[in-house]
Design an enzyme around this catalytic site. Structure first.
Site, mmCIF file in Angstrom:
data_model
loop_
_atom_site.group_PDB
_atom_site.id
_atom_site.type_symbol
_atom_site.label_atom_id
_atom_site.label_comp_id
_atom_site.label_asym_id
_atom_site.label_seq_id
_atom_site.Cartn_x
_atom_site.Cartn_y
_atom_site.Cartn_z
ATOM 1 N N GLU A 15 60.167 3.654 41.790
ATOM 2 C CA GLU A 15 59.263 3.503 40.745
ATOM 3 C C GLU A 15 60.370 4.770 40.152
ATOM 4 O OE1 GLU A 15 56.139 5.067 37.477
ATOM 5 O OE2 GLU A 15 57.283 5.891 39.311
ATOM 6 N N ASP A 34 57.961 7.061 43.491
ATOM 7 C CA ASP A 34 57.144 8.264 42.357
ATOM 8 C C ASP A 34 58.029 8.757 41.437
ATOM 9 O OD1 ASP A 34 54.848 8.249 40.087
ATOM 10 O OD2 ASP A 34 55.032 9.934 40.924
ATOM 11 N N ASN A 35 59.088 8.063 40.816
ATOM 12 C CA ASN A 35 60.201 8.976 39.899
ATOM 13 C C ASN A 35 60.871 9.422 40.571
ATOM 14 O OD1 ASN A 35 58.369 8.801 37.274
ATOM 15 N ND2 ASN A 35 56.814 10.524 37.595
ATOM 16 N N LYS A 42 42.795 17.409 35.952
ATOM 17 C CA LYS A 42 42.523 16.508 34.502
ATOM 18 C C LYS A 42 40.985 15.331 34.645
ATOM 19 C CE LYS A 42 46.244 17.453 32.497
ATOM 20 N NZ LYS A 42 47.663 16.652 32.050
ATOM 21 N N LYS A 85 43.518 6.215 36.678
ATOM 22 C CA LYS A 85 43.771 7.106 37.296
ATOM 23 C C LYS A 85 43.239 8.626 37.423
ATOM 24 C CE LYS A 85 47.582 6.989 34.708
ATOM 25 N NZ LYS A 85 49.201 7.895 35.005
ATOM 26 N N GLN A 93 55.698 15.376 44.533
ATOM 27 C CA GLN A 93 54.770 17.042 42.969
ATOM 28 C C GLN A 93 53.993 17.726 43.532
ATOM 29 O OE1 GLN A 93 55.550 13.865 40.928
ATOM 30 N NE2 GLN A 93 53.370 13.548 40.708
#
EC number: 2.4.99.16
Length: 699
Positions: free
Chosen positions: A413, A384-385, A254, A522, A314
């Site tokens: 989180e 994370d998640n 990204k 980020k 991930q």
């Protein structure tokens, strides 16, 4: 349960005992149960508890609660990390039964002849009690039994020595018909599991050099990030949280502000983990080497900072796992691997793991990765998640890691549904992010905190006013007063709180139509000139340092269970306290939710919650201004968002009656109107709407 008497509704018990309740070393843990018996004879209850070493701790007698409810209460204080066990025992208490009966019969005028059986029965109870009491008290019990049998003494002298043993035999009771309740578990963590102050920064931004026309961007390193450690430590934080430090994927990387196409200088999201340089057990080469990381961890520790690492399960499309274990991912109908989506959001640079494909292989690899970082000195993971991975996996992983090192902590989180957030706490997560950010009124905050206190046996909140993903509209538009307000609420309502770098600089510009930062860190390097901001007085760092100092110096603020709210007659204000009965330490906070207007309010304090009697007067010292006030149950407060949006009051001492000032002749009873403090910066508060708007983003 085995025995004669019912034992019901024991607490703390989580999910009917499926998971252990939680505490930290030194925490006072309330234990309660409902127990009752037939007839009128006395019942006793106690807690039998054992440490992780299996050694029994002293029997703890439980006291009855509200009359008629058959609820019994006690507290225990675990003193070591690990799995503790406890159970409740109910028993017939023959001494208490005898004491109740004899006291009533003597008061009714019955004489020695009528009480002959009672006196003999009392002596037999004391005979049974003598071996149970400490050796130094045994003679008292034997003498009291002899007095009951001495027919030459007056009745009062025969009975009195036995009645004087009430306190001794409460602590060392004769127990008959003992009923043993079910055993329950209590996992005890180190103190930081409950009490911590977190600070998040991106190492790559510290010391970074953005791209110019003549030169590409240059990432910060662990070495350059080390230069930021003194500033973080000076604000009083004790946990330094780093977003993922691993290699970042190049496939589908990204660009700035989450653009789908990355430019040649775009550094990508750290959460798109994995590239040719390695995966979750590797370090991004721009940050340094493993040795550089170890030096960074050591340098942080020297300043009282414990490094927390992000655990994001991930992968970027070019993560080694994608090549080596394609079965660990979800393959779509067209043969491609599914990327992460949270409609309408799409994360083309991230592949989520599929735990249903080779779960044993995935579990083994993730456990290896976590223990690798534990071996590198990491004892805290921000996960994370976690709500997007199987719950049984987390229960297994956390348990396996704690077998190796019980000091490892996990922060969830998970901004998701309440049941899931609570469920993650139950299965083992040490702390949890919360809905704090979205509780923007005093009434909402009070209601939400009451919910969290009710779940204190298994869920420990961590309050964050901002994160790289979340810039709430209250901070976008509320000016520096709102930054102060949210910091006070986060730091002093919850034992654990955190903030993301830039909060102290009042960063508040959002991406249009989104609840996140414009030019989000980020996706790009974001170096900040910390020294210049502080030199120009445009930093909240001194205020944050004061809040963290108050937290460290006041034991009452280290706990969640002791949070109590007090009535105040202005809905824009919130009043709460925390009291530590061991030290007598008490903190009272009154905080405004209005970043624009002066607010007045009148408190009605719950004095017993402060460890005081209803009529007491006492001195409070404001830790933010240095001003002291004489307070009682009812007090008037004035909060100016530009000068002082909150009172943070430590209770110094009750005012002796002779020193107490005379009551006000008129107005509400016992009202104390405080002096209005001077402007803390030595200036004049803005008064007109235009002046207030101009001042909003100034220091």
């Amino acid at each position: 349960m085995t025995g004669r008497f019912p034992i019901e509704d024991v607490s703390p018990v989580v999910s009917c005992g499926r998971y252990p309740a939680k505490a930290v070393v030194g925490e006072v843990v309330p234990v309660a149960a409902r127990a009752y018996r037939e007839g009128h004879d006395a019942l006793g209850c106690g807690v039998v508890w054992r440490g992780p070493d299996g050694a029994p701790r002293p029997f703890t007698r439980m006291r009855p609660g509200e009359p008629g409810q058959d609820r019994w209460h006690a507290t225990i204080r675990p003193d070591a990390v690990g799995m503790w066990t406890f159970h409740v025992e109910a028993f017939a208490d023959p001494y208490l039964t005898w004491q109740n009966a004899v006291t009533k019969k003597v008061a009714a005028g019955q004489g020695p002849a009528e009480l002959a059986n009672d006196l003999a029965e009392g002596a037999r109870v004391l005979d049974a009690a003598a071996p149970l009491v400490p050796a130094g008290q045994r003679e008292r019990v034997v003498a009291a039994a002899a007095a009951l049998r001495d027919g030459d003494r007056p009745l009062s002298q025969r009975v009195a020595p036995a009645l004087e043993l009430a306190d001794l035999l409460w602590d060392h009771p004769v127990r008959e018909l003992v009923t043993v309740g079910e055993e329950h578990r209590l996992w005890v963590d180190r103190e930081r599991a409950l009490f911590s102050a977190w600070y998040e920064f991106f190492p790559r931004s510290e010391g970074a050099v953005p791209a110019t026309v003549d030169a590409p961007a240059r990432s910060g390193t662990f070495a350059s990030a080390t230069e930021r450690l003194p500033g973080v430590a000076a604000m009083g934080f004790d946990v330094l949280y780093l977003p993922p430090i691993h290699p970042i994927g190049r496939v589908n990387r990204k660009g700035r502000n989450n653009a789908l196409t990355a430019g040649p200088d775009d550094v990508g999201s750290p959460w798109a983990i994995g590239a040719a340089e390695g995966g979750h057990d590797a370090i991004h080469p721009d940050l340094g080497t493993p040795e550089d990381f170890r030096d960074f961890v050591a340098a942080a520790a020297e300043r009282g900072l414990e490094v927390a690492m992000d655990l994001a399960l991930q992968c970027a499309p070019d993560h080694p796992w994608v090549r080596e274990h394609p079965e660990w991912f979800t393959t779509r109908a067209d043969g491609t691997i599914a990327y992460a989506e949270n409609p309408p959001k799409k994360y083309q640079d991230i592949y989520p793991l599929n735990f249903d494909n080779d779960p044993e292989g995935i579990r083994a690899e993730i456990l290896r990765v976590v223990l690798h970082w534990v071996g590198e000195g990491v004892r805290i993971f921000r996960v994370d998640n976690p709500h997007t991975k199987p719950f049984d996996f987390w229960h297994w992983l956390i348990g396996e890691v704690k077998k190796v090192d019980p000091d490892v902590l996990f922060l969830a989180e998970a901004f998701t549904r309440p049941a899931i957030m609570h469920g993650l706490g139950k299965i083992g997560f040490t702390q949890s992010y919360t809905y704090f950010t979205w509780r923007t009124s005093a009434a909402e905050m009070r209601e939400y905190c009451a919910e969290l206190v009710a779940a204190a046996d298994y869920m420990r909140p961590n309050f964050w006013p901002n994160t790289p993903d979340i810039l709430h509209e209250t901070l976008q538009h509320g000016g520096p007063p709102m930054f102060k307000i949210r910091a006070v609420l986060a730091a002093l309502l919850s034992p654990s709180w955190g903030m993301y770098a830039g909060y102290e600089l009042f960063e508040h510009v959002a991406r249009p139509g989104a609840e996140e930062y414009l030019d989000n860190e980020k996706y790009e390097l974001r170096p900040r000139d910390w020294a210049d901001a502080e030199a120009r007085g445009r930093s909240l760092a001194p205020f944050v340092a004061t809040l963290n100092r108050v937290r460290r110096e006041n034991p009452a603020l280290r706990r969640l269970r002791n949070l109590r709210f007090h009535d105040i007659d202005n809905p824009a204000l919130l009043c709460w306290s925390k009291h530590d009965p061991d030290t007598g330490n008490t903190v009272i906070v009154v905080c405004s939710f209005d970043p624009r207007e002066v607010q007045w309010g009148n408190t009605t304090l719950d004095m017993p919650a402060l460890g005081l009697d209803w009529h007491d007067r006492f001195t409070v010292h404001d830790e933010l201004t240095g001003t002291s006030y004489d307070w009682g149950q009812r007090n008037a407060v004035r909060l100016d968002p530009y000068l002082q949006p909150a009172h943070v009051l430590t209770v110094r001492r009750p005012v002796p009656p002779a020193e107490a000032p005379p009551a006000a002749p008129t107005g509400p009873a016992d009202l104390t109107v405080e002096a209005v403090p001077d402007d803390l910066s030595g200036g004049t508060a803005p008064t007109t709407p235009a002046e207030k708007d101009d001042a909003r983003w100034s220091s």
